[in-house]
Design a protein around this motif. Structure first.
Motif, mmCIF file in Angstrom:
data_model
loop_
_atom_site.group_PDB
_atom_site.id
_atom_site.type_symbol
_atom_site.label_atom_id
_atom_site.label_comp_id
_atom_site.label_asym_id
_atom_site.label_seq_id
_atom_site.Cartn_x
_atom_site.Cartn_y
_atom_site.Cartn_z
ATOM 1 N N ARG B 13 0.825 -1.220 0.000
ATOM 2 C CA ARG B 13 0.000 0.000 0.000
ATOM 3 C C ARG B 13 0.855 1.264 0.000
ATOM 4 O O ARG B 13 0.457 2.298 -0.519
ATOM 5 N N TYR B 16 1.749 1.773 -3.576
ATOM 6 C CA TYR B 16 0.604 2.353 -4.307
ATOM 7 C C TYR B 16 0.489 3.850 -4.031
ATOM 8 O O TYR B 16 0.237 4.653 -4.935
ATOM 9 N N LEU B 19 3.257 5.735 -5.747
ATOM 10 C CA LEU B 19 2.983 5.707 -7.191
ATOM 11 C C LEU B 19 1.894 6.723 -7.546
ATOM 12 O O LEU B 19 1.999 7.456 -8.541
ATOM 13 N N LEU B 20 0.873 6.771 -6.688
ATOM 14 C CA LEU B 20 -0.213 7.740 -6.908
ATOM 15 C C LEU B 20 0.340 9.165 -6.919
ATOM 16 O O LEU B 20 -0.010 9.970 -7.785
ATOM 17 N N VAL B 23 2.507 10.053 -10.016
ATOM 18 C CA VAL B 23 1.705 10.189 -11.245
ATOM 19 C C VAL B 23 0.836 11.457 -11.169
ATOM 20 O O VAL B 23 0.675 12.172 -12.152
ATOM 21 N N LEU B 24 0.321 11.718 -9.968
ATOM 22 C CA LEU B 24 -0.618 12.831 -9.818
ATOM 23 C C LEU B 24 0.062 14.198 -9.942
ATOM 24 O O LEU B 24 -0.457 15.102 -10.615
ATOM 25 N N LEU B 27 0.689 15.545 -13.412
ATOM 26 C CA LEU B 27 -0.575 15.826 -14.108
ATOM 27 C C LEU B 27 -1.182 17.144 -13.619
ATOM 28 O O LEU B 27 -1.654 17.953 -14.421
ATOM 29 N N GLY B 243 0.900 12.678 -20.320
ATOM 30 C CA GLY B 243 1.187 11.599 -19.373
ATOM 31 C C GLY B 243 2.638 11.168 -19.306
ATOM 32 O O GLY B 243 3.005 10.368 -18.445
ATOM 33 N N ALA B 246 4.636 11.925 -15.957
ATOM 34 C CA ALA B 246 4.171 10.996 -14.921
ATOM 35 C C ALA B 246 4.739 9.600 -15.182
ATOM 36 O O ALA B 246 5.168 8.903 -14.252
ATOM 37 N N GLN B 247 4.748 9.223 -16.449
ATOM 38 C CA GLN B 247 5.285 7.910 -16.842
ATOM 39 C C GLN B 247 6.758 7.802 -16.436
ATOM 40 O O GLN B 247 7.177 6.794 -15.843
ATOM 41 N N ALA B 250 7.192 7.636 -12.650
ATOM 42 C CA ALA B 250 6.746 6.333 -12.143
ATOM 43 C C ALA B 250 7.796 5.265 -12.445
ATOM 44 O O ALA B 250 8.068 4.394 -11.604
ATOM 45 N N HIS B 251 8.423 5.344 -13.630
ATOM 46 C CA HIS B 251 9.460 4.362 -13.974
ATOM 47 C C HIS B 251 10.646 4.489 -13.015
ATOM 48 O O HIS B 251 11.196 3.476 -12.565
ATOM 49 N N LEU B 254 9.708 2.958 -9.718
ATOM 50 C CA LEU B 254 9.694 1.496 -9.766
ATOM 51 C C LEU B 254 11.109 0.932 -9.848
ATOM 52 O O LEU B 254 11.408 -0.098 -9.245
ATOM 53 N N ILE B 258 12.682 -1.713 -7.326
ATOM 54 C CA ILE B 258 13.285 -2.983 -7.770
ATOM 55 C C ILE B 258 14.689 -3.120 -7.171
ATOM 56 O O ILE B 258 15.060 -4.173 -6.636
#
Lengths: 203, 274
Positions: B13, B16, B19-20, B23-24, B27, B243, B246-247, B250-251, B254, B258
């Motif tokens: 969570r 998440y 990540l939210l 991305v947000l 935008l 987008g 944000a992409q 996010a990468h 992540l 990892i």
């Protein structure tokens, strides 16, 4: 007005689906079932109205001569598929399934050979004058060696197979990377909708 | 060492939530990054650009709501390009649930170019049949599409009067979230020689590159990145470009997770072994 209502419904359902990220809950279940139900109903009505009616019912009424009666053949196979709901005659549906599988297999075999195997072999027969071409040919050959199971992977075959595995792993990595991008894109799409169309935080 | 155990077992969570945020924020603040153009997208653009004015371009809408955020920007961008070149548009689809997206795209773009329904573009809708349909369209479109999306017989539509099969189609734009792209290549491309460009989701795009290499498709628009590139090429920035920041963020997040997850895993394993 209808657009505003539609936007609020879409936003509510989006948030209901997102709520699963915290944990499973009734809002998520409601949205999920609604989506499945609406999708199924839409597809059924669409096929009935735009396919069964004009191409079967209307055509049967308007056509003259032998072609009219030929339409009874696909109609019968379609009805036989529905026999699955009646246990006593459910075996009839196998004929329809057999027909579908037969057509799919026939088309699939010709499509795979004509549309994939031969053009891809042709595409691999390239002059080894660039690094890309050399990499591609080595990658194809070593991957084929990896999937060659008629002899033990010893000696030269062992090295070929290992190299093939490296290429396969690289392909998996590329696919995973693209998949991450795809999933993030879906999140971006929904958040874009929530920010720009629902909340209108940004113009 | 506790920190490594926490990293190795981080609550999903938290991922998440982060990540939210990544991305947000881009935008909301409308951050934009320069877009680098790739060869497959450039070639897709050229495939439409180089067609003579008035050519017939068939669009196949083979996706639904679950992949629309990626592919709808491609549909809008390629439709804009086709209408700007005064090409004729014939839209159909292999996914029943995708057709509303095709209709939304046409309704949004066509009026901007004063394109008239039935004269400059038509929406044929969806019909079942899949592979058999793709082969059958090479013979006669009317065998499968007796009417358009609105129920009008094809012979009553001016645009369709001279269009009967693939011989009358100059280019197919396949917008794919599944296997339909490969089927178009096999049954319309290989069998009938139809020129094809593919716009695909990020999941499907890697499987399309070998068709590009073998020249079985003329161009490839892959994922949201591909859509952003196409929007840049037609100079009409849409949700694809919007987008991409944000992409990218996010990468990076992540990648960080990892690396951190692997470091945590190996440190905890080594500690247990010792």
């Amino acid at each position: 007005m209808m657009q505003i209502i539609g936007t609020w419904i879409a936003a509510g359902l989006t948030l209901a689906i997102f709520s699963f990220l915290y944990k499973d809950n009734p809002f998520y279940k409601f949205a999920e079932h609604l989506y499945v139900g609406v999708s199924a109903a839409y597809a059924i009505l669409y096929v009935l109205y735009f396919d069964v009616k004009p191409l079967l019912v209307d055509k049967f009424i308007s056509e003259q001569g032998g072609e009219r009666w030929i339409l009874l053949v696909p109609a019968a196979f379609g009805l036989m598929m529905l026999a699955r709901w009646i246990p006593k005659v459910s075996w009839l549906s196998r004929w329809s399934i057999a027909l579908t599988v037969g057509i799919a297999a026939g088309l699939g075999i010709t499509g795979q050979i004509q549309g994939i195997l031969l053009p891809q072999i042709r595409g691999t027969l390239v002059p080894l004058t660039t690094v890309n071409n050399v990499l591609m040919v080595v990658g194809v050959i070593s991957t084929l060696i990896y999937f060659y199971f008629s002899a033990a992977h010893k000696g030269a075959l062992r090295y070929g197979a290992r190299l093939g595995m490296v290429f396969i792993m690289m392909a998996f990595g590329a696919s995973f990377g693209y998949t991450v991008m795809a999933r993030i894109s879906l999140l971006i799409g929904r958040l874009h909708f929530l920010v720009y169309e629902w909340l209108r935080l940004v113009k | 060492m506790k920190i490594f155990e926490k990293i190795a077992n981080i609550d999903s969570r938290i991922i998440y939530l982060l990540l939210l945020l990544v991305v947000l924020i881009p935008l909301v603040f409308k951050l934009v990054l320069p877009i680098n153009l790739s060869d497959p997208v450039k070639q897709a653009y050229q495939a439409i650009e180089q067609l003579p004015e008035g050519s017939v371009v068939m669009f196949s809408v083979d996706y639904d709501a679950s992949s629309a955020p990626e592919i709808q920007p491609m549909l809008l961008a390629t439709l804009r390009h086709a209408f700007s070149k005064k090409h004729k548009v014939v839209l159909l689809g292999q996914w029943a649930l995708g057709l509303p997206f095709g209709e939304i795209g046409l309704n949004e773009v066509a009026p901007q170019f004063n394109a008239r329904y039935g004269v400059d573009y038509v929406n044929l809708g969806y019909r079942p049949g899949y592979r058999a349909q793709m082969v059958g369209l090479g013979r006669e479109i009317r065998d499968f599409y007796a009417t358009d999306y609105k129920g009008t017989p094809l012979d009553q539509i001016p645009l369709m009067q001279g269009i009967h099969n693939y011989n009358d189609i100059d280019l197919l734009v396949g917008l794919e979230a599944g296997q339909a792209g490969e089927e178009w290549i096999q049954f319309a491309g290989a069998r009938y020689g139809l020129n094809i460009i593919i716009g695909a989701t990020g999941v499907i795009a890697p499987d399309m590159f070998h068709y590009m290499q073998a020249r079985q498709i003329r161009g490839l628009i892959g994922g949201l990145q591909g859509a952003a590139e196409y929007e840049t090429m037609i100079n009409h920035l849409g949700t694809g470009v919007a987008g991409m920041v944000a992409q990218s963020w996010a990468h990076l997040l992540l990648l960080g997770f990892i690396i951190a997850g692997n470091v945590g895993y190996f440190v905890v394993r080594r500690r247990k072994q010792s």
